[in-house]
Motif scaffolding. Structure first.
Motif, PDB file in Angstrom:
ATOM      1  N   SER A 218       0.901  -1.254   0.008  1.00 59.94           N
ATOM      2  CA  SER A 218       0.002   0.035  -0.051  1.00 59.94           C
ATOM      3  C   SER A 218       0.970   1.297  -0.160  1.00 59.94           C
ATOM      4  N   ALA A 219       2.114   1.206   0.023  1.00 59.07           N
ATOM      5  CA  ALA A 219       3.048   2.327   0.036  1.00 59.07           C
ATOM      6  C   ALA A 219       3.590   2.667  -1.108  1.00 59.07           C
ATOM      7  N   ARG A 220       3.665   4.011  -1.469  1.00 60.59           N
ATOM      8  CA  ARG A 220       4.610   4.632  -2.529  1.00 60.59           C
ATOM      9  C   ARG A 220       5.916   4.373  -2.397  1.00 60.59           C
ATOM     10  N   ARG A 221       6.481   4.605  -1.203  1.00 63.83           N
ATOM     11  CA  ARG A 221       7.672   4.543  -0.758  1.00 63.83           C
ATOM     12  C   ARG A 221       7.899   3.705   0.693  1.00 63.83           C
ATOM     13  N   VAL A 222       8.649   2.922   0.543  1.00 68.94           N
ATOM     14  CA  VAL A 222       9.063   2.179   1.617  1.00 68.94           C
ATOM     15  C   VAL A 222      10.515   2.396   2.440  1.00 68.94           C
ATOM     16  N   VAL A 223      10.542   2.665   3.635  1.00 63.25           N
ATOM     17  CA  VAL A 223      11.435   3.225   4.363  1.00 63.25           C
ATOM     18  C   VAL A 223      12.025   2.362   5.585  1.00 63.25           C
ATOM     19  N   VAL A 224      12.797   1.482   5.569  1.00 65.35           N
ATOM     20  CA  VAL A 224      13.076   0.596   6.576  1.00 65.35           C
ATOM     21  C   VAL A 224      13.926   1.199   7.722  1.00 65.35           C
ATOM     22  N   LEU A 225      13.506   1.071   9.037  1.00 65.39           N
ATOM     23  CA  LEU A 225      14.284   1.672  10.085  1.00 65.39           C
ATOM     24  C   LEU A 225      14.808   0.539  10.880  1.00 65.39           C
ATOM     25  N   ALA A 226      16.160   0.304  10.746  1.00 70.27           N
ATOM     26  CA  ALA A 226      16.773  -0.730  11.589  1.00 70.27           C
ATOM     27  C   ALA A 226      18.294  -0.417  12.028  1.00 70.27           C
ATOM     28  N   ASP A 227      18.451  -0.583  13.253  1.00 72.98           N
ATOM     29  CA  ASP A 227      19.837  -0.400  13.631  1.00 72.98           C
ATOM     30  C   ASP A 227      20.727  -1.224  13.431  1.00 72.98           C
ATOM     31  N   HIS A 228      21.886  -1.271  13.678  1.00 75.27           N
ATOM     32  CA  HIS A 228      22.926  -2.067  13.116  1.00 75.27           C
ATOM     33  C   HIS A 228      23.018  -3.580  13.399  1.00 75.27           C
ATOM     34  N   THR A 229      22.259  -4.077  14.498  1.00 77.70           N
ATOM     35  CA  THR A 229      22.302  -5.323  15.133  1.00 77.70           C
ATOM     36  C   THR A 229      21.257  -6.153  14.225  1.00 77.70           C
ATOM     37  N   ALA A 247      14.368   2.871   0.845  1.00 77.58           N
ATOM     38  CA  ALA A 247      15.533   3.561   1.507  1.00 77.58           C
ATOM     39  C   ALA A 247      15.667   2.599   2.966  1.00 77.58           C
ATOM     40  N   MET A 248      16.972   2.640   3.492  1.00 75.60           N
ATOM     41  CA  MET A 248      17.045   2.071   4.779  1.00 75.60           C
ATOM     42  C   MET A 248      17.808   3.416   5.532  1.00 75.60           C
ATOM     43  N   VAL A 249      17.374   3.542   6.900  1.00 83.15           N
ATOM     44  CA  VAL A 249      17.946   4.400   7.760  1.00 83.15           C
ATOM     45  C   VAL A 249      18.410   3.493   9.039  1.00 83.15           C
ATOM     46  N   THR A 250      19.932   3.653   9.259  1.00 84.75           N
ATOM     47  CA  THR A 250      20.514   2.847  10.240  1.00 84.75           C
ATOM     48  C   THR A 250      21.283   3.713  10.981  1.00 84.75           C
ATOM     49  N   ASP A 251      21.956   3.103  12.018  1.00 83.97           N
ATOM     50  CA  ASP A 251      22.929   4.078  12.847  1.00 83.97           C
ATOM     51  C   ASP A 251      24.400   3.677  12.413  1.00 83.97           C
ATOM     52  N   ALA A 252      25.316   4.534  12.927  1.00 85.51           N
ATOM     53  CA  ALA A 252      26.626   4.660  12.729  1.00 85.51           C
ATOM     54  C   ALA A 252      27.277   3.409  13.322  1.00 85.51           C
ATOM     55  N   GLY A 253      26.660   2.482  13.899  1.00 81.19           N
ATOM     56  CA  GLY A 253      27.319   1.324  14.421  1.00 81.19           C
ATOM     57  C   GLY A 253      27.279   0.218  13.281  1.00 81.19           C
ATOM     58  N   ARG A 259      27.659  -1.527   5.155  1.00 84.86           N
ATOM     59  CA  ARG A 259      27.135  -0.717   4.229  1.00 84.86           C
ATOM     60  C   ARG A 259      27.533  -0.863   2.612  1.00 84.86           C
ATOM     61  N   VAL A 260      28.614  -1.347   2.470  1.00 83.67           N
ATOM     62  CA  VAL A 260      28.892  -1.578   0.702  1.00 83.67           C
ATOM     63  C   VAL A 260      27.899  -2.706   0.532  1.00 83.67           C
ATOM     64  N   GLU A 261      27.530  -3.717   1.125  1.00 85.11           N
ATOM     65  CA  GLU A 261      26.786  -4.821   0.734  1.00 85.11           C
ATOM     66  C   GLU A 261      25.228  -4.311   0.596  1.00 85.11           C
ATOM     67  N   ILE A 262      24.785  -3.333   1.640  1.00 87.80           N
ATOM     68  CA  ILE A 262      23.547  -2.927   1.525  1.00 87.80           C
ATOM     69  C   ILE A 262      23.161  -1.758   0.315  1.00 87.80           C
ATOM     70  N   ALA A 263      24.365  -0.828   0.029  1.00 83.60           N
ATOM     71  CA  ALA A 263      24.400  -0.060  -0.959  1.00 83.60           C
ATOM     72  C   ALA A 263      24.315  -0.618  -2.279  1.00 83.60           C
ATOM     73  N   GLU A 264      24.742  -1.989  -2.326  1.00 87.33           N
ATOM     74  CA  GLU A 264      24.465  -2.652  -3.803  1.00 87.33           C
ATOM     75  C   GLU A 264      22.974  -3.116  -4.008  1.00 87.33           C
ATOM     76  N   HIS A 265      22.409  -3.357  -3.059  1.00 86.36           N
ATOM     77  CA  HIS A 265      21.041  -3.419  -2.968  1.00 86.36           C
ATOM     78  C   HIS A 265      20.020  -2.724  -2.796  1.00 86.36           C
ATOM     79  N   LEU A 266      20.039  -1.603  -2.472  1.00 91.51           N
ATOM     80  CA  LEU A 266      19.183  -0.654  -1.991  1.00 91.51           C
ATOM     81  C   LEU A 266      19.401   0.683  -2.638  1.00 91.51           C
ATOM     82  N   PRO A 267      18.403   1.466  -3.137  1.00 89.97           N
ATOM     83  CA  PRO A 267      18.442   2.775  -3.686  1.00 89.97           C
ATOM     84  C   PRO A 267      19.112   3.842  -2.793  1.00 89.97           C
ATOM     85  N   GLU A 268      18.976   3.762  -1.557  1.00 86.34           N
ATOM     86  CA  GLU A 268      19.353   4.702  -0.623  1.00 86.34           C
ATOM     87  C   GLU A 268      19.660   4.118   0.733  1.00 86.34           C
ATOM     88  N   LEU A 269      20.971   4.219   1.202  1.00 87.08           N
ATOM     89  CA  LEU A 269      21.399   3.967   2.475  1.00 87.08           C
ATOM     90  C   LEU A 269      21.543   5.352   3.357  1.00 87.08           C
TER      91      LEU A 269
END
Length: 281
Positions: A218-229, A247-253, A259-269
């Motif tokens: 049902s969403a035009r844009r899906v944003v995942v909120l996930a800490d590093h764990t 997009a995925m929003v995560t923390d500096a941990g 980060r490199v692996e995620i950037a290969e699979h998601l439009p925005e990190l």
């Protein structure tokens, strides 16, 4: 104990938990040297983590608790984990909710922290299956001038789905699914139990997986909120693949290799930095 001391304790326990999970166990004397605190302080930290059910104390240290893919901790337990990371993530994600837009907040403790940021965004329509998220918006209305008898100008319109309540205070099942199915959201903010390249987004609760599928559809844009764990964790049921995430929003941990692996699979990190709320893209 001051707020600063509480914050330091929370950060220290997060570091200890990361070390336990990474190495498969820690010793008290190692932690006292690394963190430069007393033996008694470390033992209190391990006691606190053991009460949350995330480590098991052994002679001279602690080991991780083996969690089945179907295990789902309660809301209070999850709320106490990675609190600083969740607050950083919430600050970085909040600007994605434009005034006047329709947003969905799926259940979870990170969405709960984000809700506290979104109460100041004017004229939102918020759809959620989280009892705790709904309470944040209702509480903001009650604390407004006039005692909540009349919504303040610009206050969010909140739609709480029905459904069966899970241990994390999320409403799931056919009633929740039907409520979401015919709605359309500008953006979905979605917390997850686990995220990986192979399994995508996953949860230990089968009914919650189906409800989350409805949210994603049902969403035009899906944003995942996930800490590093959450990266590399896999729950019982997958409900979305990474190519369904915008997009995925995560923390500096989060480690650089992840980060490199995620950037290969998601439009925005987006990697949130410390308490100033800035973020790296």
């Amino acid at each position: 104990m001051s707020d600063n001391q509480n914050l330091l304790a929370e950060q220290r326990r997060a570091l200890i938990l990361d070390e336990v999970r990474r190495r498969g166990g820690v010793r008290v004397n190692e932690l006292t040297r690394r963190l430069r605190v007393s033996d008694m302080t470390i033992r209190r930290d391990l006691d606190a983590l053991a009460r949350l059910g995330v480590v098991e104390k052994v002679h001279g240290g602690a080991v991780p608790v083996a969690e089945a893919s179907s295990y789902e901790p309660g809301f209070e337990v999850k709320s106490a984990l990675e609190l600083t990371a969740k607050e950083d993530i919430a600050r970085a994600a909040a600007p994605m909710a434009a005034p006047g837009s329709a947003v969905a907040l799926a259940g979870g403790t990170t969405a709960y922290v984000l809700a506290k940021q979104l109460v100041e965004v004017p004229d939102l329509t918020v759809v959620t299956n989280s009892v705790r998220v709904a309470e944040v918006f209702y509480g903001a209305q009650r604390s407004a001038p006039g005692g909540g008898s009349r919504p303040r100008p610009g206050a969010a319109t909140v739609v709480l789905t029905g459904g069966v309540r899970t241990p994390s205070d999320t409403l799931v099942g056919p009633v929740a699914d039907a409520a979401i199915r015919f709605l359309h959201f500008d953006v979905l903010f979605l917390g997850v139990h686990g995220i990986s390249v192979e399994a995508g987004l996953s949860t230990p609760n089968l009914a919650e997986a189906e409800t989350n599928r409805q949210f994603v559809r049902s969403a035009r844009r899906v944003v995942v909120l996930a800490d590093h764990t959450k990266w590399g964790t896999v729950g019982l049921s997958s409900f979305a693949s990474l190519d369904q995430v915008d997009a995925m929003v995560t923390d500096a941990g989060l480690p650089e290799r992840a980060r490199v692996e995620i950037a290969e699979h998601l439009p925005e990190l987006i990697v949130a930095t410390a308490a100033d709320g800035t973020a790296d893209n």
